[in-house]
Design a protein around this motif. Structure first.
Motif, PDB file in Angstrom:
ATOM      1  N   GLN A  20      -0.027  -0.471  -6.538  1.00 36.06           N
ATOM      2  CA  GLN A  20       1.324  -0.093  -6.105  1.00 36.06           C
ATOM      3  C   GLN A  20       1.881  -0.996  -5.006  1.00 36.06           C
ATOM      4  O   GLN A  20       2.977  -0.764  -4.510  1.00 36.06           O
ATOM      5  CB  GLN A  20       1.346   1.375  -5.626  1.00 36.06           C
ATOM      6  CG  GLN A  20       0.639   1.637  -4.312  1.00 36.06           C
ATOM      7  CD  GLN A  20      -0.841   1.951  -4.460  1.00 36.06           C
ATOM      8  OE1 GLN A  20      -1.504   1.473  -5.360  1.00 36.06           O
ATOM      9  NE2 GLN A  20      -1.364   2.766  -3.566  1.00 36.06           N
ATOM     10  N   TYR A  21       1.144  -2.042  -4.637  1.00 40.92           N
ATOM     11  CA  TYR A  21       1.557  -2.887  -3.518  1.00 40.92           C
ATOM     12  C   TYR A  21       1.984  -4.280  -3.970  1.00 40.92           C
ATOM     13  O   TYR A  21       1.467  -4.835  -4.930  1.00 40.92           O
ATOM     14  CB  TYR A  21       0.410  -3.038  -2.511  1.00 40.92           C
ATOM     15  CG  TYR A  21       0.010  -1.729  -1.882  1.00 40.92           C
ATOM     16  CD1 TYR A  21       0.828  -1.102  -0.951  1.00 40.92           C
ATOM     17  CD2 TYR A  21      -1.180  -1.108  -2.237  1.00 40.92           C
ATOM     18  CE1 TYR A  21       0.472   0.106  -0.378  1.00 40.92           C
ATOM     19  CE2 TYR A  21      -1.552   0.102  -1.665  1.00 40.92           C
ATOM     20  CZ  TYR A  21      -0.727   0.697  -0.744  1.00 40.92           C
ATOM     21  OH  TYR A  21      -1.080   1.895  -0.184  1.00 40.92           O
ATOM     22  N   ARG A  29       1.804  -6.630   3.306  1.00 38.87           N
ATOM     23  CA  ARG A  29       1.774  -5.698   2.189  1.00 38.87           C
ATOM     24  C   ARG A  29       2.987  -4.780   2.216  1.00 38.87           C
ATOM     25  O   ARG A  29       3.384  -4.279   3.265  1.00 38.87           O
ATOM     26  CB  ARG A  29       0.497  -4.865   2.268  1.00 38.87           C
ATOM     27  CG  ARG A  29       0.318  -3.913   1.108  1.00 38.87           C
ATOM     28  CD  ARG A  29      -0.973  -3.169   1.228  1.00 38.87           C
ATOM     29  NE  ARG A  29      -0.838  -2.160   2.289  1.00 38.87           N
ATOM     30  CZ  ARG A  29      -1.729  -1.217   2.532  1.00 38.87           C
ATOM     31  NH1 ARG A  29      -2.849  -1.162   1.833  1.00 38.87           N
ATOM     32  NH2 ARG A  29      -1.537  -0.343   3.495  1.00 38.87           N
ATOM     33  N   TYR A  30       3.564  -4.543   1.024  1.00 40.69           N
ATOM     34  CA  TYR A  30       4.721  -3.659   0.871  1.00 40.69           C
ATOM     35  C   TYR A  30       4.398  -2.638  -0.212  1.00 40.69           C
ATOM     36  O   TYR A  30       3.886  -2.997  -1.276  1.00 40.69           O
ATOM     37  CB  TYR A  30       5.961  -4.445   0.435  1.00 40.69           C
ATOM     38  CG  TYR A  30       6.371  -5.514   1.414  1.00 40.69           C
ATOM     39  CD1 TYR A  30       7.306  -5.240   2.410  1.00 40.69           C
ATOM     40  CD2 TYR A  30       5.833  -6.791   1.332  1.00 40.69           C
ATOM     41  CE1 TYR A  30       7.683  -6.221   3.306  1.00 40.69           C
ATOM     42  CE2 TYR A  30       6.195  -7.778   2.231  1.00 40.69           C
ATOM     43  CZ  TYR A  30       7.119  -7.489   3.216  1.00 40.69           C
ATOM     44  OH  TYR A  30       7.491  -8.450   4.098  1.00 40.69           O
ATOM     45  N   GLY A  43       1.310   0.259 -12.022  1.00 43.23           N
ATOM     46  CA  GLY A  43       0.993  -0.616 -10.897  1.00 43.23           C
ATOM     47  C   GLY A  43       0.964  -2.073 -11.319  1.00 43.23           C
ATOM     48  O   GLY A  43       1.278  -2.423 -12.450  1.00 43.23           O
ATOM     49  N   TYR A  44       0.577  -2.904 -10.401  1.00 46.43           N
ATOM     50  CA  TYR A  44       0.476  -4.337 -10.652  1.00 46.43           C
ATOM     51  C   TYR A  44      -0.987  -4.708 -10.818  1.00 46.43           C
ATOM     52  O   TYR A  44      -1.849  -4.266 -10.060  1.00 46.43           O
ATOM     53  CB  TYR A  44       1.051  -5.143  -9.475  1.00 46.43           C
ATOM     54  CG  TYR A  44       2.530  -4.947  -9.291  1.00 46.43           C
ATOM     55  CD1 TYR A  44       3.432  -5.704 -10.008  1.00 46.43           C
ATOM     56  CD2 TYR A  44       3.014  -3.992  -8.417  1.00 46.43           C
ATOM     57  CE1 TYR A  44       4.789  -5.521  -9.854  1.00 46.43           C
ATOM     58  CE2 TYR A  44       4.374  -3.801  -8.255  1.00 46.43           C
ATOM     59  CZ  TYR A  44       5.263  -4.575  -8.973  1.00 46.43           C
ATOM     60  OH  TYR A  44       6.600  -4.387  -8.819  1.00 46.43           O
ATOM     61  N   CYS A  45      -1.263  -5.515 -11.811  1.00 43.62           N
ATOM     62  CA  CYS A  45      -2.609  -6.063 -12.028  1.00 43.62           C
ATOM     63  C   CYS A  45      -3.677  -4.968 -12.109  1.00 43.62           C
ATOM     64  O   CYS A  45      -4.778  -5.122 -11.575  1.00 43.62           O
ATOM     65  CB  CYS A  45      -2.950  -7.085 -10.954  1.00 43.62           C
ATOM     66  SG  CYS A  45      -1.775  -8.441 -10.880  1.00 43.62           S
ATOM     67  N   HIS A  46      -3.380  -3.879 -12.776  1.00 36.88           N
ATOM     68  CA  HIS A  46      -4.344  -2.794 -12.959  1.00 36.88           C
ATOM     69  C   HIS A  46      -5.522  -3.356 -13.758  1.00 36.88           C
ATOM     70  O   HIS A  46      -5.328  -3.958 -14.823  1.00 36.88           O
ATOM     71  CB  HIS A  46      -3.695  -1.636 -13.703  1.00 36.88           C
ATOM     72  CG  HIS A  46      -4.522  -0.400 -13.728  1.00 36.88           C
ATOM     73  ND1 HIS A  46      -5.696  -0.314 -14.433  1.00 36.88           N
ATOM     74  CD2 HIS A  46      -4.355   0.789 -13.117  1.00 36.88           C
ATOM     75  CE1 HIS A  46      -6.220   0.880 -14.275  1.00 36.88           C
ATOM     76  NE2 HIS A  46      -5.416   1.573 -13.463  1.00 36.88           N
ATOM     77  N   PRO A  47      -6.753  -3.199 -13.284  1.00 40.75           N
ATOM     78  CA  PRO A  47      -7.904  -3.821 -13.938  1.00 40.75           C
ATOM     79  C   PRO A  47      -8.057  -3.455 -15.419  1.00 40.75           C
ATOM     80  O   PRO A  47      -8.365  -4.323 -16.234  1.00 40.75           O
ATOM     81  CB  PRO A  47      -9.100  -3.324 -13.134  1.00 40.75           C
ATOM     82  CG  PRO A  47      -8.550  -2.827 -11.850  1.00 40.75           C
ATOM     83  CD  PRO A  47      -7.122  -2.463 -12.082  1.00 40.75           C
ATOM     84  N   GLN A  48      -7.826  -2.205 -15.783  1.00 34.21           N
ATOM     85  CA  GLN A  48      -7.967  -1.806 -17.187  1.00 34.21           C
ATOM     86  C   GLN A  48      -6.884  -2.436 -18.059  1.00 34.21           C
ATOM     87  O   GLN A  48      -7.146  -2.839 -19.188  1.00 34.21           O
ATOM     88  CB  GLN A  48      -7.930  -0.291 -17.319  1.00 34.21           C
ATOM     89  CG  GLN A  48      -9.161   0.388 -16.756  1.00 34.21           C
ATOM     90  CD  GLN A  48      -9.050   1.902 -16.820  1.00 34.21           C
ATOM     91  OE1 GLN A  48      -8.022   2.467 -16.466  1.00 34.21           O
ATOM     92  NE2 GLN A  48     -10.112   2.542 -17.280  1.00 34.21           N
TER      93      GLN A  48
END
Length: 97
Positions: A20-21, A29-30, A43-48
Motif C-alpha cells: 500500500q506504500y 514513504r507515502y 497493492g503494489y508489487c504484491h509477491p503472489q
C-alpha cells in the motif's frame, strides 16, 4: 490552499511501490489512498501477484482476443460460479482498441 496541495502531489517523483506504500527518490514513504482499483485492492508489487505474472509470462506474454485461449473460458466459468441468481453469462471484451 488546495491548488498548492495538488501541485505538491504532482511534483512527487515516485520510484517504487510496495503493497500500500509508494516511495519517492529520497526513500520517503507515502501511504497511497488515492490510486486506482487494482492498486488499492491488491497493492503494489504484491509477491503472489508478481509470481503469477512471471509464471504466465514464461508461457505467453500477450495474445490478441481473436485467438482462442482456454484461460479466458476458465475465467468466465469461475466468474459465473460466483455470480448470484441467473447472472451466468460473461462478455470478455478487449477495451484497448
Amino acid at each position: 490552499m488546495l491548488i498548492d496541495d495538488v501541485i505538491l502531489v504532482l511534483q512527487l517523483n515516485i520510484v517504487e511501490g510496495k503493497m500500500q506504500y509508494l516511495f519517492d527518490e529520497n526513500g520517503r514513504r507515502y501511504l497511497n489512498a488515492f490510486s486506482g482499483i487494482v492498486s488499492v485492492s491488491c497493492g503494489y508489487c504484491h509477491p503472489q501477484i508478481l509470481n503469477a505474472i512471471m509464471e504466465q509470462s514464461k508461457l505467453l506474454q500477450h495474445a490478441t482476443a481473436i485467438y482462442l485461449n482456454h484461460t479466458i473460458a476458465d475465467f468466465a466459468e469461475a466468474l459465473a460460479a460466483k455470480m448470484p441468481g441467473n447472472l451466468k453469462v460473461s462478455a470478455i471484451l478487449d477495451t484497448f482498441r
